[in-house]
Every structure is written in C-alpha cells, then in structure tokens.
Design a protein around this motif. Structure first.
Motif, mmCIF file in Angstrom:
data_model
loop_
_atom_site.group_PDB
_atom_site.id
_atom_site.type_symbol
_atom_site.label_atom_id
_atom_site.label_comp_id
_atom_site.label_asym_id
_atom_site.label_seq_id
_atom_site.Cartn_x
_atom_site.Cartn_y
_atom_site.Cartn_z
ATOM 1 N N SER A 244 0.826 -1.204 0.000
ATOM 2 C CA SER A 244 0.000 0.000 0.000
ATOM 3 C C SER A 244 0.859 1.253 0.000
ATOM 4 O O SER A 244 0.600 2.204 -0.757
ATOM 5 C CB SER A 244 -0.927 0.007 1.222
ATOM 6 O OG SER A 244 -1.836 -1.075 1.173
ATOM 7 N N LEU B 7 0.981 3.994 -2.986
ATOM 8 C CA LEU B 7 0.678 5.394 -2.705
ATOM 9 C C LEU B 7 1.836 6.286 -3.143
ATOM 10 O O LEU B 7 1.621 7.367 -3.702
ATOM 11 C CB LEU B 7 0.386 5.599 -1.216
ATOM 12 C CG LEU B 7 -1.034 5.312 -0.752
ATOM 13 C CD1 LEU B 7 -1.145 5.466 0.763
ATOM 14 C CD2 LEU B 7 -2.035 6.231 -1.439
ATOM 15 N N LYS C 296 -0.638 11.133 0.685
ATOM 16 C CA LYS C 296 -0.201 10.193 1.714
ATOM 17 C C LYS C 296 -0.998 10.386 3.001
ATOM 18 O O LYS C 296 -1.206 9.450 3.763
ATOM 19 C CB LYS C 296 1.289 10.384 1.998
ATOM 20 C CG LYS C 296 2.187 10.047 0.841
ATOM 21 C CD LYS C 296 2.363 8.543 0.682
ATOM 22 C CE LYS C 296 3.327 7.994 1.718
ATOM 23 N NZ LYS C 296 3.662 6.586 1.477
ATOM 24 N N TYR D 158 -4.241 12.063 3.123
ATOM 25 C CA TYR D 158 -5.687 11.990 2.912
ATOM 26 C C TYR D 158 -6.104 10.824 2.011
ATOM 27 O O TYR D 158 -7.294 10.541 1.885
ATOM 28 C CB TYR D 158 -6.194 13.294 2.288
ATOM 29 C CG TYR D 158 -6.040 14.490 3.190
ATOM 30 C CD1 TYR D 158 -6.894 14.694 4.269
ATOM 31 C CD2 TYR D 158 -5.025 15.432 2.970
ATOM 32 C CE1 TYR D 158 -6.757 15.793 5.095
ATOM 33 C CE2 TYR D 158 -4.888 16.532 3.793
ATOM 34 C CZ TYR D 158 -5.751 16.710 4.850
ATOM 35 O OH TYR D 158 -5.610 17.802 5.680
ATOM 36 N N LYS E 192 -6.377 6.881 0.582
ATOM 37 C CA LYS E 192 -6.489 5.491 1.035
ATOM 38 C C LYS E 192 -6.482 4.602 -0.192
ATOM 39 O O LYS E 192 -7.286 4.778 -1.111
ATOM 40 C CB LYS E 192 -7.782 5.286 1.830
ATOM 41 C CG LYS E 192 -8.022 3.848 2.265
ATOM 42 C CD LYS E 192 -9.362 3.731 2.981
ATOM 43 C CE LYS E 192 -9.644 2.287 3.378
ATOM 44 N NZ LYS E 192 -10.977 2.166 4.038
ATOM 45 N N LYS F 241 -7.272 1.714 -2.594
ATOM 46 C CA LYS F 241 -8.392 0.801 -2.816
ATOM 47 C C LYS F 241 -7.875 -0.392 -3.618
ATOM 48 O O LYS F 241 -7.331 -0.223 -4.712
ATOM 49 C CB LYS F 241 -9.511 1.506 -3.590
ATOM 50 C CG LYS F 241 -9.988 2.800 -2.955
ATOM 51 C CD LYS F 241 -10.637 2.570 -1.607
ATOM 52 C CE LYS F 241 -11.973 1.884 -1.741
ATOM 53 N NZ LYS F 241 -12.647 1.769 -0.412
ATOM 54 N N VAL G 90 -6.818 5.266 -5.681
ATOM 55 C CA VAL G 90 -6.637 5.968 -4.413
ATOM 56 C C VAL G 90 -7.873 6.815 -4.120
ATOM 57 O O VAL G 90 -8.248 7.678 -4.910
ATOM 58 C CB VAL G 90 -5.384 6.878 -4.446
ATOM 59 C CG1 VAL G 90 -5.195 7.566 -3.088
ATOM 60 C CG2 VAL G 90 -4.142 6.087 -4.815
ATOM 61 N N GLU G 91 -8.489 6.550 -2.988
ATOM 62 C CA GLU G 91 -9.640 7.343 -2.536
ATOM 63 C C GLU G 91 -9.132 8.469 -1.638
ATOM 64 O O GLU G 91 -8.396 8.230 -0.683
ATOM 65 C CB GLU G 91 -10.609 6.461 -1.762
ATOM 66 C CG GLU G 91 -11.834 7.194 -1.235
ATOM 67 C CD GLU G 91 -12.698 6.293 -0.392
ATOM 68 O OE1 GLU G 91 -13.545 5.586 -0.972
ATOM 69 O OE2 GLU G 91 -12.511 6.260 0.848
ATOM 70 N N THR H 150 -11.876 9.574 -6.117
ATOM 71 C CA THR H 150 -11.066 8.370 -6.267
ATOM 72 C C THR H 150 -10.314 8.468 -7.582
ATOM 73 O O THR H 150 -10.933 8.568 -8.643
ATOM 74 C CB THR H 150 -11.930 7.101 -6.234
ATOM 75 O OG1 THR H 150 -12.678 7.067 -5.012
ATOM 76 C CG2 THR H 150 -11.054 5.861 -6.314
#
Length: 221
Positions: free
Chosen positions: A39, A43, A132, A134, A136, A138, A148-149, A162
């Motif tokens: 993850s 990111l 990094k 804000y 998350k 997916k 990335v949400e 997203t």
C-alpha cells in the motif's frame, strides 16, 4: 456548494456544473487486501505520478450518475491550474487560476467561484493536499492499476474523489492518471475519463483566464 461535474439538463442540451468526483470503476476492483508495504509503495507511485506532471493536455469524457456524457479538452498546469474546455454544444467553462475554481455559464451570464481546497479537485490541484495523508489505497487486484480514494474526514462537505492510475512507462512517475470519480456530499457521482494524454506541453498562464460574461469589456475566451 456546487459539486463538480454533475451534469444538468437544459432544453435540448447537456451542461456541466459543480466539482469533479470519481470512484474506481467496478471492473477494476477486486476483493484483494494489500499489505501495508504494498500500500505504501503504491501510494508513493501515485504521488510521484501526480507530482511528475508539470503540464498536461488530454481529452476527457464526463459522465453523470444518469449516464449523460459530455466531452472536451482538459489542460493542467501544476500547481493549481486547470481548464475544462467543453465541446461546442456546451457553452460553459470550468477553470482554476491556482487559487479558486471558477464555473462560467455563458448562456445565463453567471460566474461562480470557490476555493480549490474546498472541492474534490483539491486532490489534483492543491499543493497542500497530501495524498499520503488523505489518500487510502483501494485494492484493484492488478499491480498495473492503482486506485486511491481521497477524502478529508474533518471536512465531509468537500466530498470524495477516487483517482485511478494505469501503469505507463511513458508517463511521469511510470503511472498515468486515467480517470477519476467524484462523489459530493449529496452522493452525486461524476466520472471523468482521460485519453490522449500529452505531457510537458507548452501552456501559457493565459489559458487559465476567462471572458467574464457579466462585463461589457470582454476578453478573449
């Protein structure tokens, strides 16, 4: 607050209004749990892909929750500048000069502005919006696809975006921003898909100005 890009119908035409929202396409999502290390690496790749874009032009197709679509050309210049130039049938413009997003509706001679930080588009435009912090990850089940949400839990009224990246060695950072889905605080969903991305193109700051329809003294659009 206006939520970009929900599409509004006017007699015989389709118009765009609001702020961009994007969710990962269902076909890309699989029930796979990424490890913490994976993850973090993905990111980092998403952050590098966005930061690597200095200037970009791309074609876009915007779809609202009812399936209506409209196209046009996107111009991006970091930090903070973006322009959505809609097809001829849509007499509307969305532009950011780095400080605020402005929606210009030439048919009704109306201009609306709001800070870029207050919209889902802040994930693309606001230099202080840290993916990094804000974002998350997916799960997609595909190492060539990163989803990335991005949301601010303290500001749910800003909505959720997203971002979906596809591996492309020719793109900055090795991943290309392919699409995004925006969901506003009223759960209105808009999808924007990009194609024909061109990086490092020459873009003048004048591209992020607009002709104000409320003034008699008109500048070139």
């Amino acid at each position: 607050m206006i939520t970009q890009f929900s599409l509004l119908k006017k007699p015989g035409r389709v118009f765009a209004a609001g702020l961009l929202s994007l969710a990962a396409p269902a076909a890309l999502v699989a029930p796979v749990t990424a490890t913490a290390a994976t993850s973090s690496s993905q990111l980092d790749s998403a952050v590098a892909a966005l930061r690597g874009i200095k200037t970009m032009r791309a074609d876009f197709v915007q779809t609202d929750r009812s399936g209506q679509t409209v196209g046009g050309e996107l111009t991006l210049k970091r930090p903070g500048k973006i322009r959505f130039e809609y097809e001829d049938a849509v007499n509307m413009l969305i532009v950011s000069n780095g400080d605020a997003l402005t929606l210009v509706d030439y048919d009704v001679q109306q201009v609306q502005r709001w800070p870029i930080s207050n919209s889902p588009l802040g994930a693309l435009l606001d230099p202080s919006r840290d993916l990094k912090k804000y974002g998350k990850l997916k799960p997609t089940g595909d190492p060539n696809v990163i989803s990335v949400e991005v949301r601010d839990p303290k500001r749910p009224e800003y909505g959720v975006i997203t971002l979906v990246f596809l591996r492309n060695s020719a793109a900055p950072g090795g991943f290309e921003l392919n699409s995004w889905v925006a969901l506003d605080s009223q759960n209105k969903r808009t999808t924007v898909r990009l194609s024909n991305q061109r990086y490092g193109v020459s873009v003048s700051d004048s591209a992020f100005t607009y002709r104000d329809p409320r003034r008699r003294s008109r500048r070139p659009r």
